[in-house]
Design a protein around this motif. Structure first.
Motif, PDB file in Angstrom:
ATOM      1  N   GLN A 108      12.280   6.088   8.999  1.00 19.98           N
ATOM      2  CA  GLN A 108      11.423   4.748   9.229  1.00 19.98           C
ATOM      3  C   GLN A 108       9.894   5.003   8.537  1.00 19.98           C
ATOM      4  OE1 GLN A 108      12.583   1.960  10.073  1.00 19.98           O
ATOM      5  NE2 GLN A 108      14.342   2.699  10.610  1.00 19.98           N
ATOM      6  N   ASP A 109       9.320   4.068   8.097  1.00 21.58           N
ATOM      7  CA  ASP A 109       7.889   4.325   7.573  1.00 21.58           C
ATOM      8  C   ASP A 109       7.020   4.542   8.829  1.00 21.58           C
ATOM      9  OD1 ASP A 109       8.249   3.800   5.168  1.00 21.58           O
ATOM     10  OD2 ASP A 109       7.956   1.591   5.312  1.00 21.58           O
ATOM     11  N   ASP A 110       6.014   5.653   8.409  1.00 22.18           N
ATOM     12  CA  ASP A 110       5.173   5.813   9.750  1.00 22.18           C
ATOM     13  C   ASP A 110       3.948   4.779   9.833  1.00 22.18           C
ATOM     14  OD1 ASP A 110       4.049   7.265  11.717  1.00 22.18           O
ATOM     15  OD2 ASP A 110       3.045   8.631  10.478  1.00 22.18           O
ATOM     16  N   LEU A 111       3.499   4.433  10.983  1.00 24.00           N
ATOM     17  CA  LEU A 111       2.474   3.433  10.993  1.00 24.00           C
ATOM     18  C   LEU A 111       1.220   4.052  10.442  1.00 24.00           C
ATOM     19  CD1 LEU A 111       2.868   2.206  14.704  1.00 24.00           C
ATOM     20  CD2 LEU A 111       3.413   1.082  12.642  1.00 24.00           C
ATOM     21  N   GLU A 112       1.140   5.424  10.672  1.00 26.69           N
ATOM     22  CA  GLU A 112      -0.037   6.004  10.126  1.00 26.69           C
ATOM     23  C   GLU A 112      -0.032   6.136   8.474  1.00 26.69           C
ATOM     24  OE1 GLU A 112      -3.766   7.864  10.330  1.00 26.69           O
ATOM     25  OE2 GLU A 112      -2.963   7.063  11.900  1.00 26.69           O
ATOM     26  N   ASP A 113       1.007   6.064   7.904  1.00 23.99           N
ATOM     27  CA  ASP A 113       1.210   6.313   6.495  1.00 23.99           C
ATOM     28  C   ASP A 113       0.850   4.875   5.862  1.00 23.99           C
ATOM     29  OD1 ASP A 113       2.052   8.699   6.397  1.00 23.99           O
ATOM     30  OD2 ASP A 113       4.161   8.344   6.310  1.00 23.99           O
ATOM     31  N   ARG A 114       1.372   3.709   6.338  1.00 25.44           N
ATOM     32  CA  ARG A 114       1.070   2.357   6.040  1.00 25.44           C
ATOM     33  C   ARG A 114      -0.616   2.064   6.119  1.00 25.44           C
ATOM     34  NH1 ARG A 114       4.993  -1.079   9.392  1.00 25.44           N
ATOM     35  NH2 ARG A 114       6.453   0.698   9.717  1.00 25.44           N
ATOM     36  N   GLN A 115      -1.112   2.522   7.373  1.00 22.61           N
ATOM     37  CA  GLN A 115      -2.352   2.404   7.457  1.00 22.61           C
ATOM     38  C   GLN A 115      -3.434   3.323   6.163  1.00 22.61           C
ATOM     39  OE1 GLN A 115      -4.269   4.204  11.077  1.00 22.61           O
ATOM     40  NE2 GLN A 115      -6.206   2.977  10.729  1.00 22.61           N
ATOM     41  N   VAL A 117      -2.366   3.776   2.981  1.00 20.75           N
ATOM     42  CA  VAL A 117      -1.900   3.231   1.862  1.00 20.75           C
ATOM     43  C   VAL A 117      -3.016   2.133   1.969  1.00 20.75           C
ATOM     44  CG1 VAL A 117      -0.470   1.896   0.681  1.00 20.75           C
ATOM     45  CG2 VAL A 117       0.336   3.758   1.635  1.00 20.75           C
ATOM     46  N   ARG A 118      -3.221   1.198   3.191  1.00 18.91           N
ATOM     47  CA  ARG A 118      -4.029  -0.044   2.928  1.00 18.91           C
ATOM     48  C   ARG A 118      -5.513   0.668   2.798  1.00 18.91           C
ATOM     49  NH1 ARG A 118      -3.121  -1.334   8.177  1.00 18.91           N
ATOM     50  NH2 ARG A 118      -0.833  -1.025   8.286  1.00 18.91           N
ATOM     51  N   LEU A 119      -5.814   1.736   3.550  1.00 18.49           N
ATOM     52  CA  LEU A 119      -7.373   2.121   3.209  1.00 18.49           C
ATOM     53  C   LEU A 119      -7.388   2.611   1.849  1.00 18.49           C
ATOM     54  CD1 LEU A 119      -8.225   3.780   6.641  1.00 18.49           C
ATOM     55  CD2 LEU A 119      -8.898   1.584   5.835  1.00 18.49           C
ATOM     56  N   ALA A 120      -6.562   3.156   1.398  1.00 18.13           N
ATOM     57  CA  ALA A 120      -6.765   3.622  -0.065  1.00 18.13           C
ATOM     58  C   ALA A 120      -6.814   2.404  -1.327  1.00 18.13           C
ATOM     59  CB  ALA A 120      -5.494   4.610  -0.506  1.00 18.13           C
ATOM     60  N   GLU A 121      -5.842   1.442  -0.704  1.00 21.01           N
ATOM     61  CA  GLU A 121      -6.035   0.087  -1.756  1.00 21.01           C
ATOM     62  C   GLU A 121      -7.587  -0.426  -1.688  1.00 21.01           C
ATOM     63  OE1 GLU A 121      -2.935  -2.114  -0.344  1.00 21.01           O
ATOM     64  OE2 GLU A 121      -1.311  -1.076  -1.472  1.00 21.01           O
ATOM     65  N   ARG A 122      -8.269  -0.310  -0.367  1.00 20.76           N
ATOM     66  CA  ARG A 122      -9.547  -0.762  -0.471  1.00 20.76           C
ATOM     67  C   ARG A 122     -10.863   0.179  -0.496  1.00 20.76           C
ATOM     68  NH1 ARG A 122      -7.810  -3.365   5.115  1.00 20.76           N
ATOM     69  NH2 ARG A 122      -8.447  -1.434   5.800  1.00 20.76           N
ATOM     70  N   ASN A 123     -10.089   1.507  -1.003  1.00 17.95           N
ATOM     71  CA  ASN A 123     -11.153   2.569  -1.248  1.00 17.95           C
ATOM     72  C   ASN A 123     -11.888   2.777  -0.078  1.00 17.95           C
ATOM     73  OD1 ASN A 123     -12.055   4.409  -2.861  1.00 17.95           O
ATOM     74  ND2 ASN A 123     -13.380   3.064  -4.006  1.00 17.95           N
TER      75      ASN A 123
END
Length: 158
Positions: A108-115, A117-123
């Motif tokens: 499964q996807d890890d919650l921390e990984d998704r977080q 990725v979201r932070l990296a998209e917003r820099n």
């Protein structure tokens, strides 16, 4: 005329084993990842054997030195077989444990990984985890839902 290089069939077999192994490694199911590791290991072992010189047994005094096979690739493959076997046993144990706890072996996807990725998209830079929020308020904790559902199913059967 005698060919000195490896047979085309063996080279194609190496390519098919490695390509299939890499493809299976990219799947989400642990059983497919396990099969991918096995196929990739066998393909690489065959590739290492192709790198050695073919010939008679590498025993001094039994054959001329220029007709002896290279013993180093054989020793490397023997070591690689043992390492692949250990990695296979480890992945098999992980797949069994995942199946036992959740009923399937999908990663499964890890919650921390998704977080992240979201932070990296917003820099943005992630904040430090100071802890202290308790087990119910910590989103980084593993979701016990699948394991609890499995335990409830066992309780219903008994």
């Amino acid at each position: 005329m005698r060919s000195t290089g490896p047979a085309l069939v063996v080279v194609v077999a190496v390519g098919v084993l490695v390509a299939t192994g890499v493809t299976l490694l990219l799947e989400r199911s642990l059983s497919r990842i396990l099969l991918g590791v096995i196929l990739l290991g066998n393909g690489v072992n065959l590739l290492i054997l192709l790198g050695g010189r073919a010939g008679s047994a590498p025993l001094v005094g039994t054959t001329p030195i220029d007709r002896m096979s290279d013993a180093l690739p054989q020793a490397m493959v023997l070591t690689a077989v043992v390492i692949t076997f250990g990695l296979t046993a480890f992945l098999l144990a992980i797949a069994y444990r995942s199946w036992y706890l959740s009923g399937d072996d999908e990663v499964q996807d890890d919650l921390e990984d998704r977080q992240i990725v979201r932070l990296a998209e917003r820099n943005e830079v992630s904040t430090a985890d100071l802890g202290g929020e308790g087990p119910d308020g910590d989103p980084e904790q593993v979701d016990p839902g699948p394991a609890l559902r499995r335990l409830r199913r066992r309780g219903d059967d008994e």
